[in-house]
Design a protein around this motif. Sequence first.
Motif, mmCIF file in Angstrom:
data_model
loop_
_atom_site.group_PDB
_atom_site.id
_atom_site.type_symbol
_atom_site.label_atom_id
_atom_site.label_comp_id
_atom_site.label_asym_id
_atom_site.label_seq_id
_atom_site.Cartn_x
_atom_site.Cartn_y
_atom_site.Cartn_z
ATOM 1 N N ALA A 155 6.667 -0.712 -7.799
ATOM 2 C CA ALA A 155 5.810 -0.208 -6.726
ATOM 3 C C ALA A 155 4.408 0.090 -7.242
ATOM 4 O O ALA A 155 3.401 -0.197 -6.580
ATOM 5 C CB ALA A 155 6.421 1.048 -6.102
ATOM 6 N N LEU A 156 4.335 0.655 -8.446
ATOM 7 C CA LEU A 156 3.040 0.978 -9.032
ATOM 8 C C LEU A 156 2.254 -0.290 -9.344
ATOM 9 O O LEU A 156 1.074 -0.400 -8.998
ATOM 10 C CB LEU A 156 3.251 1.806 -10.303
ATOM 11 N N SER A 157 2.889 -1.258 -9.997
ATOM 12 C CA SER A 157 2.191 -2.497 -10.361
ATOM 13 C C SER A 157 1.801 -3.299 -9.117
ATOM 14 O O SER A 157 0.733 -3.913 -9.078
ATOM 15 C CB SER A 157 3.055 -3.345 -11.295
ATOM 16 N N GLY A 158 2.662 -3.258 -8.075
ATOM 17 C CA GLY A 158 2.354 -3.969 -6.836
ATOM 18 C C GLY A 158 1.154 -3.363 -6.130
ATOM 19 O O GLY A 158 0.262 -4.084 -5.656
ATOM 20 N N PHE A 169 0.813 -1.211 0.000
ATOM 21 C CA PHE A 169 0.000 0.000 0.000
ATOM 22 C C PHE A 169 0.847 1.263 0.000
ATOM 23 O O PHE A 169 0.416 2.321 0.447
ATOM 24 C CB PHE A 169 -0.945 0.002 1.210
ATOM 25 N N THR A 170 2.073 1.156 -0.504
ATOM 26 C CA THR A 170 2.961 2.313 -0.595
ATOM 27 C C THR A 170 3.047 2.769 -2.044
ATOM 28 O O THR A 170 3.418 1.994 -2.926
ATOM 29 C CB THR A 170 4.369 1.968 -0.086
ATOM 30 N N ILE A 171 2.700 4.040 -2.274
ATOM 31 C CA ILE A 171 2.717 4.569 -3.643
ATOM 32 C C ILE A 171 2.801 6.093 -3.591
ATOM 33 O O ILE A 171 2.323 6.724 -2.633
ATOM 34 C CB ILE A 171 1.443 4.125 -4.412
ATOM 35 N N LEU A 202 -0.832 7.543 -7.746
ATOM 36 C CA LEU A 202 -2.147 7.195 -7.194
ATOM 37 C C LEU A 202 -3.271 7.589 -8.146
ATOM 38 O O LEU A 202 -4.228 6.834 -8.343
ATOM 39 C CB LEU A 202 -2.342 7.877 -5.840
ATOM 40 N N LYS A 203 -3.148 8.764 -8.774
ATOM 41 C CA LYS A 203 -4.154 9.202 -9.734
ATOM 42 C C LYS A 203 -4.193 8.269 -10.935
ATOM 43 O O LYS A 203 -5.267 7.925 -11.442
ATOM 44 C CB LYS A 203 -3.851 10.634 -10.185
ATOM 45 N N LYS A 204 -3.027 7.831 -11.362
ATOM 46 C CA LYS A 204 -2.943 6.916 -12.500
ATOM 47 C C LYS A 204 -3.615 5.582 -12.170
ATOM 48 O O LYS A 204 -4.373 5.033 -12.981
ATOM 49 C CB LYS A 204 -1.469 6.699 -12.859
#
Length: 303
Positions: free
Chosen positions: A278-281, A212-214, A219-221
């Motif tokens: 991080a984004l894909s996770g 849950f780290t981003i 986050l908008k993406k």
Amino acid sequence: MGVVLTQALSFLLVILVAYFFKTKKILEAKDGQTLSKIILNITLPATIIIGFDSVEINSTLLFLISLGLLTNVIGIIVGGFIWRKRKSTDQALMIFSQTGYNIGNFTIPFVQGFFPQAIPFIGSFDTGNALMLFGGTPMLTDQIVGEKHEKKEIKKVILQLFRSPSFTTYIIMILLAILNVTIPVNVLSIVQLFASSNAFLSMFMIGLYLEFTISRSDLKKVAQLLFTRYTTGIILAFIAYFLLPLPELVRLSLVLLVLAPIATVSTINMVVYGNKEALSGFLSSASIIISLILMTAALAFIM
């Protein structure tokens, strides 16, 4: 409805317990890799065997294989069109976020607790889903984004598919059904022992992998990606349940399938095509929580 909510809350509790263990460093995310190997090689194939035993191959199962292919193609078209003017990494991200369904590690364990008789229908759909995940989707994505990440020869795709224990089990059980071969009851009782732990292990593994780290910019993406995926999924769910001339159990299975989380292979491909881990996770984790809520709501509404 009470049974549905109880089962869903039980799954959520297992996920949260695993996530708590990770945050307290009792377990680590890498421990999920061990669980993944147990699930993919033992408990999931056992669940498929139990679900497919004594099933008769008919036109419905073959139709579901084609739907597994078609829904992925729809996701590719939607994803490729919406972010068609963005750079190739973003366009690939959108495509992979819209395609591929996490069936083995999420949908099958979820369905196990409600109606295991739906597993043959879900498994048939997953056969088509796997063909796209391991071959069709990357090839079409290369064509859309105008890049060549990996040459996907038919022989290589087939070998990759059969390296998946679940896909191999699907094919074996389908062949046995075609040949009218049934597995002895005493053998099934042993297989059932392994299958019974699949749901718990799958949900626990998901909890260990939750992230849950981003960054705020990402986050908008992620919100755009998930909104597009689940808007499409809800539309497909309504079409599947209210318009397709299929038995109710099959239509209900399709509703759960099109609301399933993003497949693990899809999140891996996001990184391969230049996006941040991080984004894909985070995208995968958010997808799991949203799918759990939507699939539970769908069951509560229909049942």
